[in-house]
Design an enzyme around this catalytic site. Structure first.
Site, mmCIF file in Angstrom:
data_model
loop_
_atom_site.group_PDB
_atom_site.id
_atom_site.type_symbol
_atom_site.label_atom_id
_atom_site.label_comp_id
_atom_site.label_asym_id
_atom_site.label_seq_id
_atom_site.Cartn_x
_atom_site.Cartn_y
_atom_site.Cartn_z
ATOM 1 C CB CYS A 2 40.127 36.233 53.854
ATOM 2 S SG CYS A 2 39.734 37.878 54.464
ATOM 3 N NE ARG A 28 40.211 33.178 48.613
ATOM 4 C CZ ARG A 28 39.209 33.129 47.748
ATOM 5 N NH1 ARG A 28 39.417 32.642 46.546
ATOM 6 N NH2 ARG A 28 38.016 33.550 48.078
ATOM 7 C CD1 TRP A 74 43.168 42.659 50.436
ATOM 8 C CD2 TRP A 74 40.961 42.859 50.676
ATOM 9 N NE1 TRP A 74 42.766 43.782 49.743
ATOM 10 C CE2 TRP A 74 41.414 43.923 49.881
ATOM 11 C CE3 TRP A 74 39.598 42.779 50.960
ATOM 12 C CZ2 TRP A 74 40.573 44.892 49.352
ATOM 13 C CZ3 TRP A 74 38.749 43.749 50.448
ATOM 14 C CH2 TRP A 74 39.243 44.795 49.650
ATOM 15 C CG ASN A 100 36.412 34.829 52.280
ATOM 16 O OD1 ASN A 100 36.499 36.054 52.210
ATOM 17 N ND2 ASN A 100 36.373 34.061 51.207
ATOM 18 N N GLY A 101 34.405 36.949 54.267
ATOM 19 C CA GLY A 101 33.122 37.584 53.949
ATOM 20 C C GLY A 101 32.886 38.773 54.859
ATOM 21 C CD GLU A 465 43.205 44.444 31.260
ATOM 22 O OE1 GLU A 465 42.390 45.000 32.002
ATOM 23 O OE2 GLU A 465 44.026 43.608 31.672
ATOM 24 C CE LYS A 469 46.344 43.316 34.309
ATOM 25 N NZ LYS A 469 45.004 42.842 33.989
ATOM 26 C CD GLU A 472 45.880 44.556 38.340
ATOM 27 O OE1 GLU A 472 45.174 44.297 39.320
ATOM 28 O OE2 GLU A 472 45.696 44.031 37.234
ATOM 29 C CG HIS A 488 36.928 65.864 22.123
ATOM 30 N ND1 HIS A 488 36.361 66.898 21.413
ATOM 31 C CD2 HIS A 488 37.017 64.817 21.256
ATOM 32 C CE1 HIS A 488 36.079 66.493 20.189
ATOM 33 N NE2 HIS A 488 36.485 65.235 20.065
ATOM 34 C CE LYS A 582 43.507 35.939 39.715
ATOM 35 N NZ LYS A 582 43.892 36.798 38.594
HETATM 36 O O1 M6R Z 1 37.503 37.154 39.062
HETATM 37 P P1 M6R Z 1 36.984 38.248 38.200
HETATM 38 O O2 M6R Z 1 37.356 38.109 36.775
HETATM 39 O O3 M6R Z 1 35.492 38.431 38.338
HETATM 40 O O4 M6R Z 1 37.647 39.558 38.752
HETATM 41 C C1 M6R Z 1 37.285 40.821 38.268
HETATM 42 C C2 M6R Z 1 38.302 41.870 38.647
HETATM 43 O O5 M6R Z 1 38.380 41.984 40.038
HETATM 44 C C3 M6R Z 1 39.682 41.560 38.070
HETATM 45 O O6 M6R Z 1 39.645 41.420 36.681
HETATM 46 C C4 M6R Z 1 40.676 42.669 38.445
HETATM 47 O O7 M6R Z 1 40.360 43.847 37.780
HETATM 48 C C5 M6R Z 1 42.108 42.202 38.124
HETATM 49 N N1 M6R Z 1 42.969 42.374 39.256
HETATM 50 C C6 M6R Z 1 42.745 42.940 37.012
HETATM 51 O O8 M6R Z 1 43.991 42.446 36.684
#
Ligand code: M6R
Length: 587
Positions: A2, A28, A74, A100-101, A465, A469, A472, A488, A582
């Site tokens: 958060c 966040r 969040w 937060n936590g 990756e 992208k 998400e 396979h 984030k």
């Molecule tokens: O802050 P970080 O790089 O440790 O975060 C890791 C993942 O949560 C982050 O890369 C996530 O997969 C992204 N939203 C991808 O775009």
């Protein structure tokens, strides 16, 4: 995870200032928001579901005060409702808290206090209620300390008490930073929230408490003793954390890759040499990270093998603890994290440290928990990354891992030269024509339900990756595969018109990937080739520069753009995808 923001200082517009700070922390968490301040001798609270960005400037102009706290949420414990939004109050409405936590023993405290007094389903409210209970018997600071002794889990909290003109904040496992201005203080989960007011910060470490009054005083939660802290000047400009002329942070950050690769190379040579020695001396090197950072680690495995002739092992951080029996004091764990706060990565580090192993981290956020808890830490220097989807941090992490591979081989300068060249090729590639073409491709495939991506060798992790992208930000079902694995199983998913991205570098596996692409095409796939050279099998050709072993850096950028356009063409907000935030500070 958060966002927390709090203010105490010379301005009497604290509520509006807190809203503005929270708007910068919205990445966040954006389920709901809330603020609190003492107005006319009462704790005033305003909360709402939805986005803090929708709150108008000056919304609290008639509510003057010099101290306020706020939160953007969040949801973890309890749904997205106004009641569950922070700040939470004690039973008398005199203590207000943002958190937060996760408080792991919240249920036990709830049972003890009696469920009837609770107005929300959150773990946070137990903190407010406990402080309120103890406050009846002792002063505010003692009540906070006594409450903290009871809490298990990770947290950052900021608390205020009616009638008291100071804030108390504490941290264990979730970030909290104090911005130090002239006669004013800012408490925030991340630096961009107060960057327009000050670049001077004090980092709160785990198990520390700060009292923000006319000045600031830090205390250890373990010994109760006062702590002296070093003021750190952050070399970030406020504008670097703003959208500027772009509609979204995601596009701005993609375009910043024209310069960020070069900034990743800006490393102190002595530091690189120390790290290289640590890698060379290690017996057992492990790479770990989450999500995109994990895919960067996987690519790093290929870089280290191809250039430095070194074998490293990758595990996603959430899986890493299972491998603890391979760790020894001579082992090295290399973690990669943009935020430097990811809980799974921190746990992997705890496991490694418990075995006496050393930790090297590659992070973007200076002073973050991961960087401070590492034996060695390198900054990727990408500047603030605010869109939830990681873009510029990804290529900077890749660049730094590639540079390290060169340095291990004793070719640091050659590595710098190569990557500088890659930086200028990316600069040329990101031209308006290129963006227009990617947008046209996105227009053609935006109605697809499924999209598949293939790659091989160092571009296999980039296929994974690419899927992250696209998933998400566009919510299209996307999946990446090693090109050779198609036959396979996954090839059964291909029907007439299924869009498939094929990542084909000019390398020794090129012919294989072309064959696998032909196999897809024969089943009716619509092929989008990402390659330096055209091929008859492509229905669309996204031309990228030929940069040798650095190909993942240039191949992932058009896919980031494709994901961005798929999102915006579908009318979605790429900066704030559903269910995500984030930095993931919970396990
Ligand atoms: O802050 P970080 O790089 O440790 O975060 C890791 C993942 O949560 C982050 O890369 C996530 O997969 C992204 N939203 C991808 O775009």
């Amino acid at each position: 995870m958060c966002g927390i923001f709090a203010y105490k200082g010379k301005r009497d517009t604290s509520l509006d200032l807190v809203v503005k700070g929270l708007q910068k922390l919205e990445y966040r968490g954006y389920d709901s928001w809330g603020v609190a301040s003492e107005i006319d001798d009462n704790i005033f609270v305003e909360k709402s579901t939805g986005k803090i960005s929708e709150v108008k400037e000056g919304a609290f102009a008639d509510k003057k005060s010099h101290m306020a706290i706020g939160h953007t949420r969040w949801a973890t414990h309890g749904g997205v409702t106004e009641e569950n939004a922070h700040p939470h109050l004690d039973g008398d409405g005199e203590i207000a808290i943002v958190h937060n936590g996760i408080i792991e023993n919240f249920q036990e405290i709830r049972d003890e206090l009696g469920h009837g007094i609770f107005k929300s389903e959150t773990d946070t409210e137990v903190i407010a209620q406990l402080i309120g209970k103890y406050r009846k018997e002792m002063d505010f600071k003692e009540a906070v300390l006594k409450t903290i002794e009871r809490l298990e889990g990770r947290y950052a909290i900021v608390v205020m008490n009616k009638g008291e003109e100071f804030l108390i904040a504490a941290r264990r496992g979730s970030p909290l930073i104090v911005g130090v201005g002239e006669d004013e203080y800012f408490l925030a989960s991340d630096i961009p929230a107060f960057l327009e007011y000050t670049q001077d910060v004090n980092y709160l470490d785990d198990n520390e408490l700060v009292v923000v009054d006319g000045g600031i005083e830090f205390f250890s939660l373990e010994t109760g003793e006062k702590i002296e802290k070093r003021l750190v000047n952050i070399d970030w400009q406020a504008e670097s954390a703003e959208k500027g002329d772009y509609d979204h942070y995601m596009l701005k950050e993609i375009m910043e890759q024209k310069e960020t690769i070069l900034r990743a190379l800006n490393q102190d040579e002595d530091q690189i040499n120390t790290v290289v020695e640590a890698i060379k001396n290690a017996r057992g090197t492990f790479f770990s990270g989450c999500g995109t950072a994990g895919k960067v680690c996987m690519t790093g495995e290929y870089f280290f093998a191809a250039i430095a002739d070194r074998h490293v092992n990758f595990q996603p951080a959430s899986e890493f603890p299972i491998y603890h029996h391979f760790l020894r004091p001579e082992s090295l764990l290399v973690t990669v994290s943009q935020s430097g706060e990811t809980a799974d990565v921190l746990e992997a580090m705890e496991v490694a440290k418990s075995k006496g192993s050393k930790v090297l981290s590659l992070v973007n956020v200076e002073g973050s928990t991961i960087s401070r808890e590492s034996d060695y830490s390198l900054l990727i220097n990408a500047g603030p990354e605010k869109a939830v989807a990681s873009t510029k941090a990804t290529t900077s992490q890749l660049a730094l891992l590639l540079l390290l591979a060169y340095a291990i081989k004793g070719q640091l300068q050659e590595g710098r030269r190569h990557l500088s060249e890659v930086g200028s090729q990316i600069n040329d590639m990101l031209n308006p024509r290129f963006l227009t073409y990617i947008k046209e491709v996105a227009e053609k495939v935006k109605e697809a339900n499924d999209l598949y991506i293939i790659g091989k060798a160092e571009n296999y992790p980039m296929a994974l990756e690419a899927a992250i992208k696209i998933q998400e930000v566009s919510y299209i079902h996307a999946q990446g595969f090693p090109a050779g694995e198609l036959k396979h199983g996954p090839i059964a998913l291909i029907t007439e018109g299924t869009p498939c991205l094929s990542i084909i570098a000019n390398d020794e596996v090129k012919a294989d990937v072309i064959n696998n692409t032909i196999e897809l095409k024969s089943r009716g796939a619509y092929i989008i080739g990402i390659a330096p050279e055209n091929n008859d099998v492509f229905d669309e050709w996204i031309k990228v520069p030929d940069v040798g072993v650095a190909s993942p850096l240039v191949n992932i950028i058009p896919i980031q753009l494709l994901a961005y356009y798929l999102s915006t063409l579908k009318g979605l907000d790429p900066d704030m995808p559903r269910n995500l935030a984030k930095s993931v500070t919970v396990k």
